[in-house]
Design a protein around this motif. Structure first.
Motif, short mmCIF file in Angstrom:
data_model
loop_
_atom_site.label_atom_id
_atom_site.label_comp_id
_atom_site.label_asym_id
_atom_site.label_seq_id
_atom_site.Cartn_x
_atom_site.Cartn_y
_atom_site.Cartn_z
N THR A 1 0.80 -1.21 0.00
CA THR A 1 0.00 0.00 0.00
C THR A 1 0.84 1.27 0.00
N THR A 2 2.16 1.16 0.12
CA THR A 2 3.01 2.34 0.10
C THR A 2 3.06 2.91 -1.31
N PRO A 3 2.85 4.22 -1.49
CA PRO A 3 2.83 4.78 -2.85
C PRO A 3 4.19 4.73 -3.51
N ASP A 4 4.18 4.74 -4.85
CA ASP A 4 5.42 4.77 -5.62
C ASP A 4 5.29 5.84 -6.69
N LEU A 5 6.16 5.80 -7.68
CA LEU A 5 6.16 6.85 -8.70
C LEU A 5 4.88 6.88 -9.52
N ALA A 6 4.12 5.79 -9.53
CA ALA A 6 2.84 5.81 -10.26
C ALA A 6 1.86 6.80 -9.63
N ALA A 7 2.03 7.09 -8.34
CA ALA A 7 1.15 8.04 -7.66
C ALA A 7 1.75 9.43 -7.58
N LEU A 8 2.82 9.69 -8.35
CA LEU A 8 3.52 10.96 -8.22
C LEU A 8 2.69 12.14 -8.73
N GLU A 9 1.96 11.96 -9.83
CA GLU A 9 1.18 13.08 -10.37
C GLU A 9 0.09 13.52 -9.39
N GLY A 10 -0.53 12.56 -8.71
CA GLY A 10 -1.51 12.93 -7.70
C GLY A 10 -0.88 13.70 -6.57
N LEU A 11 0.34 13.31 -6.16
CA LEU A 11 1.05 14.06 -5.12
C LEU A 11 1.32 15.48 -5.55
#
Length: 410
Positions: free
Chosen positions: A284-294
């Motif tokens: 469940t830890t985010p990675d670069l796939a969730a970077l745009e949302g960040l």
């Protein structure tokens, strides 16, 4: 008198009596052997046979002391009754033959001294009562006179109470001396061996690694979220009356940021429950796939450029890269004001590079108690992957640079 009859002396005497009780099973086995070879004579029929039985019992006790689980049981008794510094004693079963032999030697000494002192403790107090009562009761004096012996005189009868008290004091002195000897030898024979110290150091290093990982995760996830929420709330407060639409967007961003942060916090706290493999990656830890949302939730103007295919990165590299970018954005929020940020992520042959720049606000950054761990955390994340990360002023701007190897990342 305190040394002979004080609380510590009494506790050590109890410890010796326990040793005598532990000796009894071995003594009974020895008595069977003696009874089978002495034509039916028992170990309690004569003092020499009792000594032979005692000598046969000690090797049996020494053999049982070689069992690894014997050491923690013996250490428990020493800590409770002997007044030994707990730090000087080993924890856990004996891991090596050296530790087993030391444990066996201490156990044999414990049951040997305990057997002798227990036997004396059973015999001498009743005999002392008899000696004290001897001058008082005529019937006892008559029986002593009739049997003869060293007490069958007027002076012997008169001095009998003093002799009895002297015997009790001698028993107390022997018990105190034996207890002090065991307490002195306990750290030497039951203390940690080099193997135990190495195992303890490895366990301590593993615990520190888990704690450092938790500290990094909490700092990067929760710290970034709080910085973003603070910036958005501050901006919304300034335009509350003039731009309601912006305020609604800021509140929605704050809501989304806090919701995602709660999920990340649950993920980080889940590391505490990973008993089998504390270093296993959490899915469940985010990675670069969730970077745009960040980037969309930070409230900053971020120019983002990605070179290469980030979806083929190893999971650990992608996750650590996300955290490094997250910490860089947190620093930009804290120290760069609302200045634009440029972010470049490049996936090349064998490595991932991250470059982030933002203008310096010119204001002196606020010093937070306990702060300043973010840059060190980024460097630790990169170092654990065999890479490097650094941040600092560069040509009038603040630049974050990180390089993470891709091949063979663990």
């Amino acid at each position: 008198m305190r040394a002979l009859l004080g609380a510590r002396a009494r506790h050590r005497w109890i410890h010796l009596v326990i040793g005598g009780a532990l000796l009894m099973p071995y003594f009974l086995v020895g008595s069977v052997v003696v009874g089978g070879t002495a034509h039916g004579a028992g170990s309690f029929d004569s003092f020499p046979l009792a000594l032979v039985t005692f000598a046969l019992a000690l090797p049996l006790a020494a053999a049982s002391g070689l069992v690894p689980i014997a050491r923690p049981l013996l250490v428990l008794g020493v800590r409770a009754l002997c007044g030994v510094d707990p730090v000087a004693l080993a924890d856990g079963p004996a891991r090596s033959w050296d530790a087993r032999l030391r444990t066996s030697a201490w156990y044999t000494l414990h049951v040997a001294l305990g057997g002798i002192l227990s036997g004396a403790s059973l015999v001498l107090p009743p005999f002392t009562v008899f000696l004290i009562a001897l001058p008082v009761f005529p019937g006892l004096r008559h029986s002593v006179y009739s049997t003869g012996g060293p007490l069958a005189t007027d002076w012997g009868i008169a001095l009998a109470p003093a002799a009895g008290i002297a015997m009790l004091l001698a028993l107390a002195a022997c018990s105190a001396a034996a207890g002090a000897l065991l307490a002195r030898l306990a750290p030497l024979l039951l203390g940690p061996t080099p193997v135990d110290r190495l195992a303890a150091a490895e366990q301590r290093a593993a615990e520190l690694a888990v704690r450092n990982r938790l500290a990094r995760e909490l700092h990067d996830s929760v710290g970034h979220a709080l910085s973003a929420v603070t910036l958005q709330a501050s901006a919304a407060r300034r335009v509350l009356d003039s731009n309601p639409e912006f305020v609604r967007e800021a509140l929605a961003a704050i809501e989304e940021t806090t919701r995602r942060t709660v999920d990340e916090l649950d993920s980080v706290l889940g590391l505490l429950r990973q008993d089998d493999d504390p270093d296993a990656p959490d899915p469940t830890t985010p990675d670069l796939a969730a970077l745009e949302g960040l980037l969309a939730r930070t409230g900053l103007d971020v120019g983002y450029a990605l070179e290469g295919d980030a979806s083929r990165l190893p999971e650990l590299v992608s996750r650590e890269a996300y955290r490094i970018v997250q910490e860089g954005l947190s620093n930009a929020l804290r120290h760069g004001g609302s200045s634009p940020v440029t972010l470049q992520v490049a996936v090349r042959e064998g490595e991932l590079t991250i470059t982030m720049e933002n203008s310096l606000s010119g204001a002196e950054p606020a010093v937070r108690p306990g702060g300043g761990r973010g840059l060190r955390g980024m460097a630790e994340r990169a170092a654990l992957l065999g890479g490097q990360a650094s941040a600092g002023p560069h040509d009038g701007a603040w630049r974050l640079s990180a390089r993470l190897p891709i091949g063979g990342a663990r």
